[in-house]
Design an enzyme around this catalytic site. Structure first.
Site, PDB file in Angstrom:
ATOM      1  N   GLY A   1       9.685  10.700  35.890  1.00 23.03           N
ATOM      2  CA  GLY A   1       9.513  12.133  35.661  1.00 23.03           C
ATOM      3  C   GLY A   1       9.580  12.420  34.176  1.00 23.03           C
ATOM      4  O   GLY A   1      10.211  11.676  33.416  1.00 23.03           O
TER       5      GLY A   1
ATOM      6  N   GLN B   1      10.185  16.951  26.357  1.00 16.41           N
ATOM      7  CA  GLN B   1      10.497  15.568  25.970  1.00 16.41           C
ATOM      8  C   GLN B   1       9.422  14.969  25.062  1.00 16.41           C
ATOM      9  O   GLN B   1       9.659  13.952  24.420  1.00 16.41           O
ATOM     10  CB  GLN B   1      10.697  14.680  27.204  1.00 16.41           C
ATOM     11  CG  GLN B   1      11.937  15.059  28.017  1.00 16.41           C
ATOM     12  CD  GLN B   1      12.111  14.133  29.197  1.00 16.41           C
ATOM     13  OE1 GLN B   1      11.564  14.379  30.269  1.00 16.41           O
ATOM     14  NE2 GLN B   1      12.852  13.056  29.024  1.00 16.41           N
TER      15      GLN B   1
ATOM     16  N   CYS C   1      17.408   8.783  31.939  1.00 20.04           N
ATOM     17  CA  CYS C   1      16.503   9.745  31.316  1.00 20.04           C
ATOM     18  C   CYS C   1      15.806   9.065  30.138  1.00 20.04           C
ATOM     19  O   CYS C   1      16.462   8.385  29.346  1.00 20.04           O
ATOM     20  CB  CYS C   1      17.306  10.947  30.824  1.00 20.04           C
ATOM     21  SG  CYS C   1      16.296  12.198  30.024  1.00 20.04           S
ATOM     22  N   LEU C   2      14.502   9.262  30.024  1.00 20.78           N
ATOM     23  CA  LEU C   2      13.758   8.644  28.923  1.00 20.78           C
ATOM     24  C   LEU C   2      14.239   9.144  27.570  1.00 20.78           C
ATOM     25  O   LEU C   2      14.055   8.467  26.561  1.00 20.78           O
ATOM     26  CB  LEU C   2      12.255   8.910  29.086  1.00 20.78           C
ATOM     27  CG  LEU C   2      11.600   8.272  30.317  1.00 20.78           C
ATOM     28  CD1 LEU C   2      10.160   8.707  30.457  1.00 20.78           C
ATOM     29  CD2 LEU C   2      11.705   6.753  30.252  1.00 20.78           C
TER      30      LEU C   2
ATOM     31  N   HIS D   1      16.639  17.334  37.939  1.00 21.14           N
ATOM     32  CA  HIS D   1      16.852  16.706  36.627  1.00 21.14           C
ATOM     33  C   HIS D   1      15.835  17.259  35.619  1.00 21.14           C
ATOM     34  O   HIS D   1      16.192  17.649  34.509  1.00 21.14           O
ATOM     35  CB  HIS D   1      16.709  15.183  36.777  1.00 21.14           C
ATOM     36  CG  HIS D   1      16.742  14.419  35.483  1.00 21.14           C
ATOM     37  ND1 HIS D   1      17.736  13.505  35.184  1.00 21.14           N
ATOM     38  CD2 HIS D   1      15.897  14.416  34.417  1.00 21.14           C
ATOM     39  CE1 HIS D   1      17.491  12.999  33.978  1.00 21.14           C
ATOM     40  NE2 HIS D   1      16.389  13.523  33.494  1.00 21.14           N
ATOM     41  N   GLU D   2      14.561  17.320  36.028  1.00 20.83           N
ATOM     42  CA  GLU D   2      13.508  17.793  35.115  1.00 20.83           C
ATOM     43  C   GLU D   2      13.643  19.290  34.832  1.00 20.83           C
ATOM     44  O   GLU D   2      13.400  19.740  33.714  1.00 20.83           O
ATOM     45  CB  GLU D   2      12.124  17.480  35.691  1.00 20.83           C
ATOM     46  CG  GLU D   2      11.831  16.012  35.951  1.00 20.83           C
ATOM     47  CD  GLU D   2      12.097  15.111  34.763  1.00 20.83           C
ATOM     48  OE1 GLU D   2      11.949  15.569  33.620  1.00 20.83           O
ATOM     49  OE2 GLU D   2      12.483  13.953  34.967  1.00 20.83           O
TER      50      GLU D   2
ATOM     51  N   HIS E   1      15.833  19.977  31.992  1.00 25.64           N
ATOM     52  CA  HIS E   1      15.196  19.806  30.675  1.00 25.64           C
ATOM     53  C   HIS E   1      14.575  21.127  30.199  1.00 25.64           C
ATOM     54  O   HIS E   1      14.581  21.429  29.006  1.00 25.64           O
ATOM     55  CB  HIS E   1      14.085  18.750  30.738  1.00 25.64           C
ATOM     56  CG  HIS E   1      14.576  17.338  30.617  1.00 25.64           C
ATOM     57  ND1 HIS E   1      15.246  16.874  29.512  1.00 25.64           N
ATOM     58  CD2 HIS E   1      14.479  16.281  31.455  1.00 25.64           C
ATOM     59  CE1 HIS E   1      15.541  15.596  29.692  1.00 25.64           C
ATOM     60  NE2 HIS E   1      15.094  15.207  30.856  1.00 25.64           N
TER      61      HIS E   1
HETATM   62 NI    NI Z   1      15.263  13.302  31.727  1.00 26.12          NI
END
Ligand code: NI
Length: 180
Positions: A46, A51, A94-95, A136-137, A140
């Protein structure tokens, strides 16, 4: 499509609150295509637009297993309704927070309203990994990271390590000969 650099902690842009998309147009779709390519390359399951430094309420996702056909999902201006009282644990990463994985509890199911790739309104009942990932997204989009849900001790440990690594990368870049 083009890959874009992924912001990592402690980049302050990750703390921005993203804005609603006025209209899903070709520019929005080009951004979503780039986000998906960036996510697949990382690899991740995701990615939120912030991001890659774009403060718009856009999420891309693909939860297909390794041997399955890709199942790209696109969420524009998503809203979460009816989060369940029942919580489910999941080990999240998380990236934007490289190499950190911690178990978190989130509502086990929820309903998501959003616009799809073509700007059409959609409603989705989410459970399991999909419910966890969308929440989670969504965080962000509010400038919230999964580590914010951890104890201060755990969070500080992760942040310290990432700051140290960011500094080391900067020092390395400064030492690199003749590369502009
Ligand atoms: Ni993330």
């Amino acid at each position: 499509m083009a890959k874009r650099p992924i912001l990592t902690v402690p980049d302050p842009r990750l703390r921005e609150v993203s804005k609603d998309v006025d209209e899903v147009n070709d520019e929005t779709r080009a951004l979503m295509d780039d986000m998906l390519e960036t996510m697949y390359d990382a690899p991740g399951i995701g990615l939120a637009a912030i991001q890659v430094g774009v403060p718009q309420r856009i999420i891309v996702m693909d939860l297909a297993g390794k041997d399955e056909e890709p199942q790209p999902r696109y969420f524009v201006n998503p809203k979460i309704l009816n989060p369940a009282d029942e919580m489910a644990p999941y080990e999240e990463g998380c990236l934007s927070v490289p190499d950190a994985f911690e178990e978190l509890d989130r509502p086990a199911t929820c309903t998501v309203e959003y616009l799809d790739y073509d700007g059409q309104p959609q409603t989705l009942e989410a459970e399991g990994l999909l419910a966890t990932c969308i929440q989670h997204e969504m965080d962000h989009l509010e400038g919230v990271l999964f580590i914010d849900h951890l104890s201060r001790l755990k969070r500080d440990r992760i942040l310290k390590k990432l700051k140290r690594e960011a500094k080391a990368r900067e020092a390395e870049a400064a030492d690199a000969p003749g590369v502009a």
